[in-house]
Design a protein around this motif. Structure first.
Motif, PDB file in Angstrom:
ATOM      1  N   UNK A 102       0.835  -1.190   0.000  1.00  0.00           N
ATOM      2  CA  UNK A 102       0.000   0.000   0.000  1.00  0.00           C
ATOM      3  C   UNK A 102       0.873   1.245   0.000  1.00  0.00           C
ATOM      4  N   UNK A 103       0.529   2.241  -0.800  1.00  0.00           N
ATOM      5  CA  UNK A 103       1.254   3.511  -0.708  1.00  0.00           C
ATOM      6  C   UNK A 103       1.161   4.068   0.719  1.00  0.00           C
ATOM      7  N   UNK A 163      -1.658   4.910  -7.409  1.00  0.00           N
ATOM      8  CA  UNK A 163      -0.864   3.684  -7.333  1.00  0.00           C
ATOM      9  C   UNK A 163       0.551   3.974  -6.830  1.00  0.00           C
ATOM     10  N   UNK A 173     -11.092  11.573  -1.492  1.00  0.00           N
ATOM     11  CA  UNK A 173     -10.335  10.670  -2.361  1.00  0.00           C
ATOM     12  C   UNK A 173      -9.810   9.453  -1.604  1.00  0.00           C
ATOM     13  N   UNK A 174      -9.726   9.551  -0.295  1.00  0.00           N
ATOM     14  CA  UNK A 174      -9.344   8.387   0.492  1.00  0.00           C
ATOM     15  C   UNK A 174      -7.847   8.261   0.713  1.00  0.00           C
ATOM     16  N   UNK A 175      -7.487   7.239   1.476  1.00  0.00           N
ATOM     17  CA  UNK A 175      -6.126   7.113   1.994  1.00  0.00           C
ATOM     18  C   UNK A 175      -5.116   6.697   0.928  1.00  0.00           C
ATOM     19  N   UNK A 176      -5.579   6.069  -0.170  1.00  0.00           N
ATOM     20  CA  UNK A 176      -4.647   5.555  -1.183  1.00  0.00           C
ATOM     21  C   UNK A 176      -5.100   6.012  -2.561  1.00  0.00           C
TER      22      UNK A 176
END
Lengths: 328, 328
Positions: free
Chosen positions: B56-57, B223, B217-220
């Motif tokens: 995960x980034x 890519x 937009x959320x946590x990730x």
């Protein structure tokens, strides 16, 4: 102060090695990340044509990925929606399908509650007639499984049922093949295929709902490489069967170690194990000090979630857990 | 029927080579895609560590990309929001900052109107006090440029001003460095860097607005590879200067050919040229028959937009345009 802030971040999401390094600067490196539920042996990323990066993904390529995902999950292509991770869909749901109340069957993955709360929806702990319902199935972190029959009951009484099957790739049952009306099933690509950095996930729903989601996500919802990697991986049944066999063996190995280290097994899936121990918070810190990051839970101080290690990391994990055992 | 449907798709978005192939099955291949405004010589994608795809980034990596984009665009990092393409932000704006009316200064990129219309917002053609305003600057497809002073005037009278700087990388002016309150500037990564398949874009806004966007937009949001490619490319001023010099020469070459082929130049940027000709629709078809895809516009039948060709495609483009000239 930096260390304290970084430590707090470890309770928010798994996978945050930078914060682990900041919170435990003297831990041996590289860190072993057991804080996520990702397959530690990823699907091998194929060589990518340079054009995949350069040009806009074409509609036909997105449709090809819908078909590949549909074949894998047991749904027809018009019911499949492609997104840059299931999280991208979770973020949109409360805006596209607004509800005054949503029952989130917890404790579970916190991303659902955050998204509904941001949209002003009242959060319930148990279903109420006419409210929306969110179920993670199998559940993260405890592996609780609801049978399809129970999910269909929930769907009948709910305004909308969201079934997050992020960890369902190795399960016997899925709701994708025959989802009830007003139901959205979420699937994650990155977890079972060990490629969370690709950012790829899916929704499966009746075509009208699928159309609303596609319109919200826009014409180019994922990267060109994600289209290619996803299409190939989802069609590769041989790789998935081998992954399952390896994960089954690894999960047995980890369970034995956890029990020997004084943990009680709570549940899990082939991608993570939840274990309980009265001093789990202290165990978390002890493991961090050895460069092994697991997943603690703010509201459940006796729980630790363990992902499965890469083959080359098994010896360090085993030594760290045997060290805990001695400390009991 | 398939051919007709595919032909219609060519009026929706550029870059849809599959539809071009379906609509013109006898055209020589490979197609030359001049239907987008992408740099035809992409930034070279660096070798990527396998872990970029797997994990995960991390928050710190997203913050590093915010800082790199801020340095490139002249904004501080807390004002920068990372997204999987500017389109991902365009999709969210009408939901996060609802307005009863939005003035979209057109004709322009259709994605803005689609997103606001989907949210039920009434579309205006000219600004009205208290309405939201969307400006693409420089404009696509005609290259119209509004001076910063005019943008500040618009901001003062608008409930929200969206300035889409998707094609601003080679322009003298940007609103990023000092954007007024209640203003959101959009930046695209894929166009100037020729990497549309990466899906990377940014918003620049005051920190409170930036925070609302980040939460949605959320946590990730992007890519792992996009984080790495974007961070490197945005810091590479040498590459960007060389790209500008090449594009300036290529644009002059294309303009000369277009004029010789009987087109009048309408405007453009270093990434595309808009040309007018009474029989532009027929010219579009003639070019397609030679495997050269340009961008027609449903509402403007005398317009064709031309992207710049790759160096190896110049000879075929020149031959196709000289063929048009003969047909005049």
């Amino acid at each position: 102060m930096v260390g304290t802030f970084a430590f707090e971040r470890l309770f928010q999401h798994g996978g945050d090695i930078n914060s682990a390094e900041a919170a435990f600067p003297e831990a041996p490196r590289p860190w072993i990340d057991l804080s996520t539920g990702l397959n530690p042996v990823p699907y091998p990323v194929p060589a990518l044509d340079a054009a995949r990066w350069a040009r806009l993904p074409a509609p036909a390529e997105i449709e090809a990925l819908q078909a590949a995902a549909g074949a894998r999950y047991g749904a027809t292509a018009p019911r499949v929606v492609v997104a840059a991770g299931a999280q991208a869909i979770i973020q949109w749901l409360p805006r596209l399908f607004p509800a005054s109340r949503v029952a989130i069957l917890g404790p579970t993955y916190s991303g659902h509650e955050s998204a509904w709360r941001a949209a002003g929806t009242r959060i319930l702990r148990a279903p109420e007639p006419g409210a929306a319902v969110v179920v993670v199935n199998p559940n993260n972190p405890d592996g609780r499984r609801l049978p399809l029959r129970r999910l269909r009951e929930l769907a009948r009484a709910a305004s909308l049922l969201v079934v997050d099957e992020a960890f369902a790739d190795f399960e016997a049952e899925t709701l994708c093949a025959d989802s009830p009306p007003a139901t959205i099933v979420l699937r994650s690509f990155g977890k079972a295929y060990g490629l969370a950095g690709v950012r790829l996930g899916f929704a499966v729903a009746e075509p009208e709902i699928a159309g609303v989601l596609r319109e919200a996500l826009g014409a180019w919802p994922v990267s060109g490489p994600a289209l290619e990697i996803g299409r190939r991986a989802l069609a590769d049944a041989t790789w998935l069967a081998a992954a399952r066999a390896r994960l089954e063996a690894d999960a047995r190995w980890l369970d034995d170690l956890l029990v020997a280290a004084g943990f009680a097994l709570v549940g899990g899936t082939l991608l993570f194990r939840l274990a309980r121990r009265a001093d789990a918070r202290a165990a978390f810190v002890t493991l961090c000090a050895q460069g092994v990051l697991t997943r603690p839970f703010r509201a459940e101080p006796e729980w630790l979630r363990f992902g499965l290690p890469r083959p080359g990391d098994r010896a360090r994990v085993e030594a760290a857990l045997r060290g805990l055992q001695a400390a009991v």
